[in-house]
Write a protein that holds these residues in place. Structure first.
Motif, short mmCIF file in Angstrom:
data_model
loop_
_atom_site.label_atom_id
_atom_site.label_comp_id
_atom_site.label_asym_id
_atom_site.label_seq_id
_atom_site.Cartn_x
_atom_site.Cartn_y
_atom_site.Cartn_z
N THR A 49 0.85 -1.19 0.00
CA THR A 49 0.00 0.00 0.00
C THR A 49 0.88 1.23 0.00
O THR A 49 1.81 1.34 0.80
CB THR A 49 -0.91 0.03 1.24
OG1 THR A 49 -1.63 -1.20 1.32
CG2 THR A 49 -1.89 1.17 1.19
N SER A 51 1.41 5.17 0.70
CA SER A 51 0.85 6.11 1.66
C SER A 51 0.35 7.38 0.98
O SER A 51 0.68 7.66 -0.17
CB SER A 51 1.89 6.47 2.72
OG SER A 51 2.97 7.15 2.12
N GLY A 52 -0.41 8.16 1.73
CA GLY A 52 -0.98 9.39 1.20
C GLY A 52 -2.24 9.08 0.41
O GLY A 52 -2.87 8.05 0.60
N GLU A 53 -2.59 9.96 -0.47
CA GLU A 53 -3.76 9.78 -1.33
C GLU A 53 -3.30 9.79 -2.79
O GLU A 53 -3.65 10.69 -3.55
CB GLU A 53 -4.77 10.92 -1.09
CG GLU A 53 -5.31 11.01 0.31
CD GLU A 53 -6.27 9.88 0.64
OE1 GLU A 53 -6.97 9.41 -0.27
OE2 GLU A 53 -6.30 9.45 1.81
N THR A 55 -2.87 8.99 -6.80
CA THR A 55 -3.70 8.56 -7.91
C THR A 55 -3.13 7.23 -8.41
O THR A 55 -2.04 6.83 -8.00
CB THR A 55 -3.67 9.59 -9.07
OG1 THR A 55 -2.34 9.67 -9.55
CG2 THR A 55 -4.15 10.96 -8.61
N THR A 59 0.76 5.85 -8.05
CA THR A 59 1.05 4.52 -7.51
C THR A 59 1.88 3.73 -8.51
O THR A 59 2.84 3.07 -8.13
CB THR A 59 -0.26 3.77 -7.19
OG1 THR A 59 -0.99 4.53 -6.22
CG2 THR A 59 0.00 2.38 -6.65
N SER A 84 -6.05 2.43 -6.47
CA SER A 84 -5.40 3.73 -6.57
C SER A 84 -4.18 3.82 -5.67
O SER A 84 -3.29 4.62 -5.92
CB SER A 84 -6.39 4.85 -6.24
OG SER A 84 -6.82 4.72 -4.90
N ASN A 85 -4.12 2.98 -4.62
CA ASN A 85 -2.95 3.02 -3.74
C ASN A 85 -2.42 1.63 -3.40
O ASN A 85 -1.65 1.47 -2.47
CB ASN A 85 -3.27 3.78 -2.45
CG ASN A 85 -4.26 3.03 -1.58
OD1 ASN A 85 -5.00 2.17 -2.05
ND2 ASN A 85 -4.29 3.37 -0.32
N ARG A 109 7.30 6.21 1.05
CA ARG A 109 5.89 6.23 0.65
C ARG A 109 5.19 4.89 0.87
O ARG A 109 4.07 4.70 0.42
CB ARG A 109 5.76 6.63 -0.83
CG ARG A 109 6.10 8.06 -1.17
CD ARG A 109 5.12 9.08 -0.58
NE ARG A 109 3.72 8.88 -0.92
CZ ARG A 109 3.10 9.38 -1.96
NH1 ARG A 109 3.76 10.12 -2.82
NH2 ARG A 109 1.83 9.16 -2.17
N LYS A 126 0.67 5.91 9.01
CA LYS A 126 0.29 6.86 10.05
C LYS A 126 0.70 6.27 11.38
O LYS A 126 0.75 5.07 11.56
CB LYS A 126 -1.23 7.08 10.02
CG LYS A 126 -1.72 7.69 8.74
CD LYS A 126 -3.23 7.74 8.75
CE LYS A 126 -3.75 8.15 7.40
NZ LYS A 126 -5.16 7.85 7.22
#
Length: 166
Positions: A49, A51-53, A55, A59, A84-85, A109, A126
């Protein structure tokens, strides 16, 4: 030898005989060492996965960099974007999975890596998610529902009903 015979190396993975395991190399203090030896020579997949948001394109770029670094370190890894991630890293030899996992969780990331049901938080996770080696929660009944059902079963667990005095 017949022409129809298929050499052992050309057989599909599920038909090949498993490689012998050298139990002298197993460290009893590290359960991962057993998994490493049992997965050696077998195809294995791990989820990663970002991190962050990000696109889907971000990714793709980030995981492509990771795949390139692993390729340069002589690890045969294929990468598939599944969200998306999220990405799947497929390894031809599962014996190297834990070394690759260690590399990935040290990337800025990387939010987490899921390998053999274990979730390993990465540098990009997080702080609330950084519970080391948490296992994915099992889907099923909640504890409250299970307690209610067991109480109902205890009450109704008689062969005959009690007579009411009239």
């Amino acid at each position: 030898q017949k022409d129809d015979d298929i050499e052992e190396g050309d057989l599909p993975e599920h038909k090949r005989p498993p490689a012998p395991i050298d139990f002298s190399k197993i460290d009893p203090g590290k359960p991962e060492s057993i998994l490493k030896l049992t997965k050696k020579g077998k195809t294995l997949m791990m989820f990663v996965t970002v991190s962050g948001e990000p696109t889907e394109k971000e990714t793709e770029e980030i995981t492509s960099l990771w795949q390139g670094s692993l390729f340069n370190a002589n690890y045969d890894v294929q990468r598939f974007i599944v969200g998306s991630n999220r990405a799947i890293f497929m390894l031809r030899d599962g014996g190297y999975a834990w070394e690759i996992k260690d590399f990935l969780i040290n990337q800025e990331r990387c939010a987490d890596v899921t390998l053999e049901g274990q979730v390993y938080p990465g540098k990009g996770a997080k702080e609330s998610d950084k519970v080391k080696n948490k296992t994915k929660p099992e889907k099923g009944k909640k504890k409250k529902d299970a307690d209610k059902n067991s109480e109902g079963i205890k009450e109704n667990n008689r062969a005959t009903k009690q007579r009411d005095d009239l």
